[in-house]
Design a protein around this motif. Structure first.
Motif, PDB file in Angstrom:
ATOM      1  N   ALA A 177       0.973  -1.139   0.103  1.00  0.00           N
ATOM      2  CA  ALA A 177       0.078   0.047  -0.123  1.00  0.00           C
ATOM      3  C   ALA A 177       0.741   1.097  -0.062  1.00  0.00           C
ATOM      4  N   HIS A 178       0.415   2.242  -0.808  1.00  0.00           N
ATOM      5  CA  HIS A 178       1.421   3.321  -0.867  1.00  0.00           C
ATOM      6  C   HIS A 178       0.595   4.428  -0.465  1.00  0.00           C
ATOM      7  N   ALA A 182      -2.312   3.084   2.416  1.00  0.00           N
ATOM      8  CA  ALA A 182      -1.996   2.507   3.707  1.00  0.00           C
ATOM      9  C   ALA A 182      -3.287   3.010   4.574  1.00  0.00           C
ATOM     10  N   TYR A 183      -3.666   4.201   4.638  1.00  0.00           N
ATOM     11  CA  TYR A 183      -4.804   4.724   5.294  1.00  0.00           C
ATOM     12  C   TYR A 183      -6.089   3.646   5.008  1.00  0.00           C
ATOM     13  N   THR A 185      -6.144   0.778   3.695  1.00  0.00           N
ATOM     14  CA  THR A 185      -6.099  -0.607   4.247  1.00  0.00           C
ATOM     15  C   THR A 185      -6.256  -0.649   5.995  1.00  0.00           C
ATOM     16  N   PHE A 210       3.992  -0.927   3.873  1.00  0.00           N
ATOM     17  CA  PHE A 210       3.442   0.346   3.739  1.00  0.00           C
ATOM     18  C   PHE A 210       4.647   1.184   3.046  1.00  0.00           C
ATOM     19  N   ALA A 213       3.621   5.906   3.778  1.00  0.00           N
ATOM     20  CA  ALA A 213       2.290   5.804   4.290  1.00  0.00           C
ATOM     21  C   ALA A 213       1.747   7.071   4.670  1.00  0.00           C
ATOM     22  N   ASN A 239       7.498  -0.864   7.058  1.00  0.00           N
ATOM     23  CA  ASN A 239       7.093   0.527   6.912  1.00  0.00           C
ATOM     24  C   ASN A 239       8.331   1.154   6.597  1.00  0.00           C
ATOM     25  N   GLY A 263       5.091   7.558   7.074  1.00  0.00           N
ATOM     26  CA  GLY A 263       5.730   7.333   5.950  1.00  0.00           C
ATOM     27  C   GLY A 263       6.985   8.499   5.900  1.00  0.00           C
TER      28      GLY A 263
END
Length: 339
Positions: A177-178, A182-183, A185, A210, A213, A239, A263
């Motif tokens: 998830a980018h 990520a949020y 997810t 992530f 993120a 992460n 991130g």
């Protein structure tokens, strides 16, 4: 300001990666590579194309390269889609790419294809598919994108993870998830309980990666909702973060500096044993030429970086973080990417 920890000790760079490596396994009758995604964008029947708006149902698509966006001819049934996804993997692994803010469907597909190629170049034999959610694809749409990400979130589980888990016992699902993905997810994992995912009880995924993120640091602290959810639903969370990320820096400023993002800053400890922070700022600073740098690219460079894919392939394979040759200790106690 400080861009992040120092790497101790320095390692030798390795080069020679071609991002355009072959990235399709399953081909159609004309020999074209096929890409699979599921979408919560509205489909305009009269124009035969997806829009920027959130949809009331999930659609499944199979798109041959080099076609940039899905049309009516690329929409297939869920059963056809599941069969295609599972047939395209030479292992029992499926990576679901969850794109971020300010991403059109065409940009999502470009990145999905890059991920497939980058991972395959380092020995990953699973399928790479995408969740296409209703990002506006414009910088000014942050608030609307965030709302649409939250609305889409449960369908990552209900219409993606759940059906794939049911379709093949023993399948290993991973999430890459980018940014705002990520949020999405986190929200999806928190909104769907054990009884909400069809078939598998309790459901879960293997590796979660992530990248950049857009997730608030406080959410991932010990006992906070995000940390609890991910500790429950995945085997390991990695992460990938960078202090050079100017998009996340702007996001933090827009929130009055009160919501630092993982991130850009990493997660704050103490963390569950299955959570790993991987500092990527030095990798960015060393491998991305000055001429390529921009505010946006400081947030998206991961998709073009050979070292990221080499590390990600090892992570997806379940290799111990402590023994990965792609990593060195950083001065803050985290690991740092150095390839």
């Amino acid at each position: 300001g400080c861009r992040g920890p120092r790497i101790v000790p320095p390692g030798a760079p390795r080069n020679g990666f071609d991002i355009r490596a072959a990235w399709g396994i399953l081909r159609d009758r004309e020999g074209r590579d096929m890409d699979y995604f599921f979408s919560r964008r509205t489909f305009n029947q009269s124009k035969g194309k997806f829009t920027k708006d959130f949809a009331a149902l999930t659609r499944y698509a199979r798109v041959p390269e080099p076609i940039a966006e899905a049309g009516a001819a690329h929409l297939i049934s869920r059963d056809q889609w599941l069969q295609g996804v599972l047939s395209s993997a030479t292992t029992n692994d499926v990576v679901i790419f969850v794109h971020g803010f300010n991403t059109s469907q065409a940009e999502m597909l470009i990145r999905q294809r890059k991920i497939q190629g980058g991972l395959m170049a380092h020995g990953f034999g699973g399928a790479v598919i995408g969740l296409d959610w209703a990002s506006d694809g414009v910088l000014s749409g942050y608030g609307r994108d965030r709302t649409d990400a939250k609305r889409t979130a449960p369908y990552l589980v209900l219409d993606g993870i759940g059906p794939i888990l049911n379709a093949r016992p023993g399948i290993r699902i991973h999430i890459l998830a980018h940014s705002m993905g990520a949020y999405l997810t986190l929200r999806g994992f928190s909104q769907v309980g054990d009884s909400g995912a069809p078939g598998t009880h309790p459901w879960g995924v293997e590796q979660v990666l992530f990248l950049a993120a857009d997730v608030t640091v406080g959410w991932m602290e010990a006992g906070a909702w995000g940390g609890l959810v991910m500790d429950h639903r995945c085997k390991r969370l990695t992460n990938y973060y960078s202090g050079f990320d100017d998009v996340l820096a702007l996001s933090e400023i827009n929130h009055g500096g009160q919501a630092p993002k993982i991130g850009r800053n990493g997660m704050s400890g103490p963390l569950p044993g299955r959570f790993n922070d991987l500092y990527c700022g030095e990798q960015y600073d060393r491998t991305v030429p000055q001429a390529q740098r921009s505010v946006r690219y400081s947030h998206t460079w991961y998709f073009d970086n050979a070292g990221v894919y080499q590390d990600a392939a090892r992570t997806l394979a379940g290799q111990s973080a402590a023994t990965m040759p792609t990593r060195l200790p950083a001065s803050n106690g985290d690991q740092a990417l150095r390839v």
